[in-house]
Design a protein around this motif. Structure first.
Motif, PDB file in Angstrom:
ATOM      1  N   GLN A  80       0.833  -1.202   0.000  1.00 27.85           N
ATOM      2  CA  GLN A  80       0.000   0.000   0.000  1.00 27.85           C
ATOM      3  C   GLN A  80       0.873   1.260   0.000  1.00 27.85           C
ATOM      4  O   GLN A  80       0.584   2.232  -0.721  1.00 27.85           O
ATOM      5  CB  GLN A  80      -0.914  -0.021   1.226  1.00 27.85           C
ATOM      6  N   LEU A  81       1.922   1.251   0.804  1.00 23.51           N
ATOM      7  CA  LEU A  81       2.820   2.397   0.874  1.00 23.51           C
ATOM      8  C   LEU A  81       3.515   2.609  -0.469  1.00 23.51           C
ATOM      9  O   LEU A  81       3.643   3.755  -0.940  1.00 23.51           O
ATOM     10  CB  LEU A  81       3.858   2.194   1.973  1.00 23.51           C
ATOM     11  N   LEU A  82       3.964   1.536  -1.103  1.00 22.78           N
ATOM     12  CA  LEU A  82       4.624   1.653  -2.401  1.00 22.78           C
ATOM     13  C   LEU A  82       3.675   2.245  -3.449  1.00 22.78           C
ATOM     14  O   LEU A  82       4.069   3.122  -4.231  1.00 22.78           O
ATOM     15  CB  LEU A  82       5.120   0.281  -2.862  1.00 22.78           C
ATOM     16  N   THR A  83       2.428   1.792  -3.450  1.00 28.24           N
ATOM     17  CA  THR A  83       1.439   2.332  -4.385  1.00 28.24           C
ATOM     18  C   THR A  83       1.192   3.805  -4.115  1.00 28.24           C
ATOM     19  O   THR A  83       1.088   4.618  -5.051  1.00 28.24           O
ATOM     20  CB  THR A  83       0.111   1.559  -4.274  1.00 28.24           C
ATOM     21  N   LEU A  84       1.119   4.167  -2.847  1.00 27.12           N
ATOM     22  CA  LEU A  84       0.904   5.561  -2.471  1.00 27.12           C
ATOM     23  C   LEU A  84       2.068   6.439  -2.928  1.00 27.12           C
ATOM     24  O   LEU A  84       1.860   7.548  -3.439  1.00 27.12           O
ATOM     25  CB  LEU A  84       0.727   5.662  -0.953  1.00 27.12           C
ATOM     26  N   LEU A  85       3.285   5.941  -2.772  1.00 23.76           N
ATOM     27  CA  LEU A  85       4.455   6.717  -3.179  1.00 23.76           C
ATOM     28  C   LEU A  85       4.565   6.833  -4.698  1.00 23.76           C
ATOM     29  O   LEU A  85       5.196   7.761  -5.209  1.00 23.76           O
ATOM     30  CB  LEU A  85       5.728   6.089  -2.607  1.00 23.76           C
ATOM     31  N   MET A  86       3.935   5.913  -5.418  1.00 24.24           N
ATOM     32  CA  MET A  86       3.922   6.012  -6.878  1.00 24.24           C
ATOM     33  C   MET A  86       3.140   7.246  -7.340  1.00 24.24           C
ATOM     34  O   MET A  86       3.403   7.792  -8.423  1.00 24.24           O
ATOM     35  CB  MET A  86       3.328   4.740  -7.493  1.00 24.24           C
ATOM     36  N   ILE A  87       2.170   7.670  -6.543  1.00 15.53           N
ATOM     37  CA  ILE A  87       1.439   8.900  -6.860  1.00 15.53           C
ATOM     38  C   ILE A  87       2.398  10.085  -6.842  1.00 15.53           C
ATOM     39  O   ILE A  87       2.395  10.930  -7.743  1.00 15.53           O
ATOM     40  CB  ILE A  87       0.289   9.111  -5.862  1.00 15.53           C
ATOM     41  N   SER A  88       3.247  10.139  -5.801  1.00 16.37           N
ATOM     42  CA  SER A  88       4.257  11.193  -5.737  1.00 16.37           C
ATOM     43  C   SER A  88       5.278  11.032  -6.853  1.00 16.37           C
ATOM     44  O   SER A  88       5.816  12.025  -7.356  1.00 16.37           O
ATOM     45  CB  SER A  88       4.961  11.161  -4.375  1.00 16.37           C
ATOM     46  N   GLY A  89       5.528   9.786  -7.252  1.00 16.53           N
ATOM     47  CA  GLY A  89       6.443   9.539  -8.367  1.00 16.53           C
ATOM     48  C   GLY A  89       5.913  10.121  -9.666  1.00 16.53           C
ATOM     49  O   GLY A  89       6.673  10.676 -10.474  1.00 16.53           O
ATOM     50  N   LEU A  90       4.600  10.004  -9.871  1.00 16.47           N
ATOM     51  CA  LEU A  90       3.984  10.603 -11.052  1.00 16.47           C
ATOM     52  C   LEU A  90       4.122  12.118 -11.018  1.00 16.47           C
ATOM     53  O   LEU A  90       4.417  12.752 -12.038  1.00 16.47           O
ATOM     54  CB  LEU A  90       2.504  10.222 -11.131  1.00 16.47           C
ATOM     55  N   ALA A  91       3.916  12.702  -9.825  1.00 17.44           N
ATOM     56  CA  ALA A  91       4.067  14.155  -9.688  1.00 17.44           C
ATOM     57  C   ALA A  91       5.495  14.578 -10.013  1.00 17.44           C
ATOM     58  O   ALA A  91       5.719  15.600 -10.681  1.00 17.44           O
ATOM     59  CB  ALA A  91       3.696  14.581  -8.272  1.00 17.44           C
ATOM     60  N   LEU A  92       6.455  13.797  -9.567  1.00 17.50           N
ATOM     61  CA  LEU A  92       7.854  14.114  -9.843  1.00 17.50           C
ATOM     62  C   LEU A  92       8.175  13.948 -11.323  1.00 17.50           C
ATOM     63  O   LEU A  92       8.938  14.737 -11.898  1.00 17.50           O
ATOM     64  CB  LEU A  92       8.758  13.218  -8.998  1.00 17.50           C
ATOM     65  N   ALA A  93       7.571  12.953 -11.959  1.00 16.43           N
ATOM     66  CA  ALA A  93       7.806  12.728 -13.387  1.00 16.43           C
ATOM     67  C   ALA A  93       7.260  13.860 -14.236  1.00 16.43           C
ATOM     68  O   ALA A  93       7.757  14.111 -15.347  1.00 16.43           O
ATOM     69  CB  ALA A  93       7.185  11.398 -13.814  1.00 16.43           C
ATOM     70  N   SER A  94       6.255  14.576 -13.719  1.00 14.30           N
ATOM     71  CA  SER A  94       5.653  15.663 -14.495  1.00 14.30           C
ATOM     72  C   SER A  94       6.598  16.842 -14.671  1.00 14.30           C
ATOM     73  O   SER A  94       6.289  17.777 -15.419  1.00 14.30           O
ATOM     74  CB  SER A  94       4.350  16.135 -13.829  1.00 14.30           C
ATOM     75  N   VAL A  95       7.763  16.790 -14.015  1.00 10.16           N
ATOM     76  CA  VAL A  95       8.768  17.831 -14.228  1.00 10.16           C
ATOM     77  C   VAL A  95       9.233  17.845 -15.681  1.00 10.16           C
ATOM     78  O   VAL A  95       9.725  18.869 -16.187  1.00 10.16           O
ATOM     79  CB  VAL A  95       9.965  17.624 -13.271  1.00 10.16           C
ATOM     80  N   LEU A  96       9.050  16.729 -16.380  1.00  9.39           N
ATOM     81  CA  LEU A  96       9.479  16.621 -17.778  1.00  9.39           C
ATOM     82  C   LEU A  96       8.716  17.568 -18.690  1.00  9.39           C
ATOM     83  O   LEU A  96       9.214  17.965 -19.751  1.00  9.39           O
ATOM     84  CB  LEU A  96       9.319  15.175 -18.266  1.00  9.39           C
ATOM     85  N   TRP A  97       7.469  17.924 -18.305  1.00 19.89           N
ATOM     86  CA  TRP A  97       6.694  18.845 -19.131  1.00 19.89           C
ATOM     87  C   TRP A  97       6.244  20.095 -18.370  1.00 19.89           C
ATOM     88  O   TRP A  97       5.432  20.872 -18.855  1.00 19.89           O
ATOM     89  CB  TRP A  97       5.481  18.147 -19.747  1.00 19.89           C
ATOM     90  N   SER A  98       6.777  20.296 -17.189  1.00 18.48           N
ATOM     91  CA  SER A  98       6.415  21.461 -16.389  1.00 18.48           C
ATOM     92  C   SER A  98       7.214  22.690 -16.822  1.00 18.48           C
ATOM     93  O   SER A  98       8.416  22.608 -17.078  1.00 18.48           O
ATOM     94  CB  SER A  98       6.673  21.186 -14.907  1.00 18.48           C
ATOM     95  N   ALA A  99       6.531  23.828 -16.878  1.00 16.16           N
ATOM     96  CA  ALA A  99       7.212  25.083 -17.204  1.00 16.16           C
ATOM     97  C   ALA A  99       7.885  25.686 -15.974  1.00 16.16           C
ATOM     98  O   ALA A  99       8.688  26.618 -16.105  1.00 16.16           O
ATOM     99  CB  ALA A  99       6.214  26.083 -17.798  1.00 16.16           C
ATOM    100  N   TYR A 100       7.552  25.173 -14.795  1.00 15.23           N
ATOM    101  CA  TYR A 100       8.140  25.645 -13.538  1.00 15.23           C
ATOM    102  C   TYR A 100       8.745  24.449 -12.819  1.00 15.23           C
ATOM    103  O   TYR A 100       8.186  23.925 -11.851  1.00 15.23           O
ATOM    104  CB  TYR A 100       7.082  26.344 -12.683  1.00 15.23           C
ATOM    105  N   MET A 101       9.902  24.024 -13.280  1.00 19.24           N
ATOM    106  CA  MET A 101      10.523  22.793 -12.800  1.00 19.24           C
ATOM    107  C   MET A 101      10.827  22.850 -11.310  1.00 19.24           C
ATOM    108  O   MET A 101      10.640  21.872 -10.594  1.00 19.24           O
ATOM    109  CB  MET A 101      11.798  22.516 -13.593  1.00 19.24           C
TER     110      MET A 101
END
Length: 430
Positions: A80-101
């Motif tokens: 459950q914790l690993l799945t929860l942290l994957m949500i934060s992983g997705l947020a971190l991955a969005s730096v690839l297309w973020s204009a405010y890295m």
């Protein structure tokens, strides 16, 4: 060693009090600022606060050390914790297309730390049999601070609604609602039925009524009604509500955009609908369509609160210039991750909730699902609604192992009672 033992027992309490705002109470008389924006302005202003950063970094490193040292999580909890942290992983991955890295990295890392600390401290408190005491002490402090704010003349806003030690009635309502749900779960799931707890619960509900927060009060009643209706009915209503809201605010606009012509709920609402949300939502959808952000969004935390007013909100003659949130959790996710990212994100949320077999847990999930219709409080900074959601995920894993030992194929509700007896929860609060 006694200091470490004390921190182990009450790490959850310390984090809970911090998120409730009890370490920095607002006891001064409340002004006439917009209630619905006060919380978001404060969040934006405190996003780079040194004290806040120090608190969460220390909490993270301490809890990570204790997790490695004691290895107190079961296999379902680890998953459950690993799945929860994957949500934060997705947020971190969005730096690839973020204009405010910089903002995206900072806010995504904060979410990883926040999720880890809440989830881990919950299990550490269960290990040391201090979860019940932590909730009870937190509620006692809430009651004390509300009475203190009344005595100091800063408890009520200009409209007469109770704001207590928080900046606004809506923020206090959200905090009280989260505590109300956690207390009910403590009583019903852990089987800790003590008169003091019922008294505290009654006082929390009375304060909730005094806030005048209609959404929070309605959700408290809906939670109780769904739980009493039975497991299957509660799961169906929660799942159906989540599917409908996700479709209306995310998938229908996203798929229609891919098909060639985007249509969304904002086109069918009056600008003043839902206290101005009609105009806000319509503007946000138009913005995403205009700048071709429907597929991937702007990136996590890269739209509001970045030091620049969004293009279509920069109107000095409109209240839009003061807006710092979509005032809808589903649209907030859509704005940051687009339809593609949201598809993955929603699949993670479904995975986290897949093990629900308790009518009380199923009923509690309706709170963040419906609350997200009016406010963007889930997966956003350190709001108590997001705190509550993480606690619900932790509870689901906590009970998953017990339910695996029970034959619940015929009657979910009977199985729930058996599972509660099977699980060896600490009866520390007597």
């Amino acid at each position: 060693m006694r200091a470490i033992e004390w921190l182990d027992k009450y790490a959850f309490l310390i984090i809970l009090l911090y998120c409730l705002g009890l370490f920095s109470p607002e006891l001064a008389p409340k002004g006439t600022m917009m209630d619905t924006e006060a919380e978001y302005r404060a969040t934006s202003m405190s996003s780079s606060n040194i004290t806040k950063q120090l608190f969460w970094f220390l909490a993270f490193f301490y809890l990570a050390w204790r997790l490695v040292k004691l290895n107190f999580m079961s296999l379902p909890a680890q998953r459950q914790l690993l799945t929860l942290l994957m949500i934060s992983g997705l947020a971190l991955a969005s730096v690839l297309w973020s204009a405010y890295m910089t903002y995206t990295i900072k806010r995504a890392l904060f979410q990883l730390i926040f999720c880890f600390c809440i989830f881990t401290s919950f299990y550490l408190s269960r290990l040391h049999q201090s979860y019940a005491q932590s909730l009870f002490m937190a509620i006692c402090l809430i009651i004390f601070m509300i009475f203190l704010s009344v005595g100091m003349g800063g408890a009520f806003g200009p409209d007469g609604a109770l704001a207590g030690f928080n900046r606004s009635k809506n923020l206090l309502g959200q905090n009280l609602l989260a505590m109300f749900v956690m207390m009910i779960l403590l009583i019903k799931l852990d089987g800790i039925e003590v008169k003091k707890l019922y008294l505290c619960l009654a006082m929390i509900f009375c304060f909730l009524v005094l806030t005048g927060s209609k959404t929070s009060l309605a959700l408290a009643m809906l939670f109780i009604g769904l739980a009493l209706s039975g497991t299957l009915i509660a799961k169906f209503i929660v799942g159906f509500s989540f599917l409908v809201l996700s479709s209306v605010f995310i998938f229908i606009p996203g798929l229609s955009y891919i098909s060639g012509e985007m249509f969304h709920i904002g086109q069918y609402m009056e600008p003043a609908a839902f206290t101005g949300r009609g105009l806000i939502w319509d503007t946000l959808y138009y913005d995403m369509d205009y700048f071709s952000k429907v597929l991937l969004g702007y990136g996590y935390g890269a739209y509001f609160g970045v030091g620049v007013i969004p293009y279509f909100f920069d109107d000095p003659w409109s209240f839009l210039q003061q807006i710092t949130s979509p005032h809808n959790g589903y649209l907030d996710m859509f704005l940051q991750f687009g339809v593609l990212g949201c598809s993955f994100l929603i699949s993670l949320f479904i995975t986290l909730c897949a093990g629900v077999k308790s009518k009380w847990l199923a009923g509690a999930l309706i709170v963040p699902v419906i609350y997200s219709f009016t406010e963007a409080a889930v997966f956003r900074d350190q709001s108590m609604m997001w705190f509550l959601t993480i606690v619900l995920f932790a509870y689901i894993a906590d009970y998953q192992e017990a339910y695996q030992q029970v034959d619940d194929s015929d009657d979910y509700d009977d199985a729930e009672q058996t599972a509660i007896k099977e699980v060896s929860f600490p009866q520390a609060y007597k």
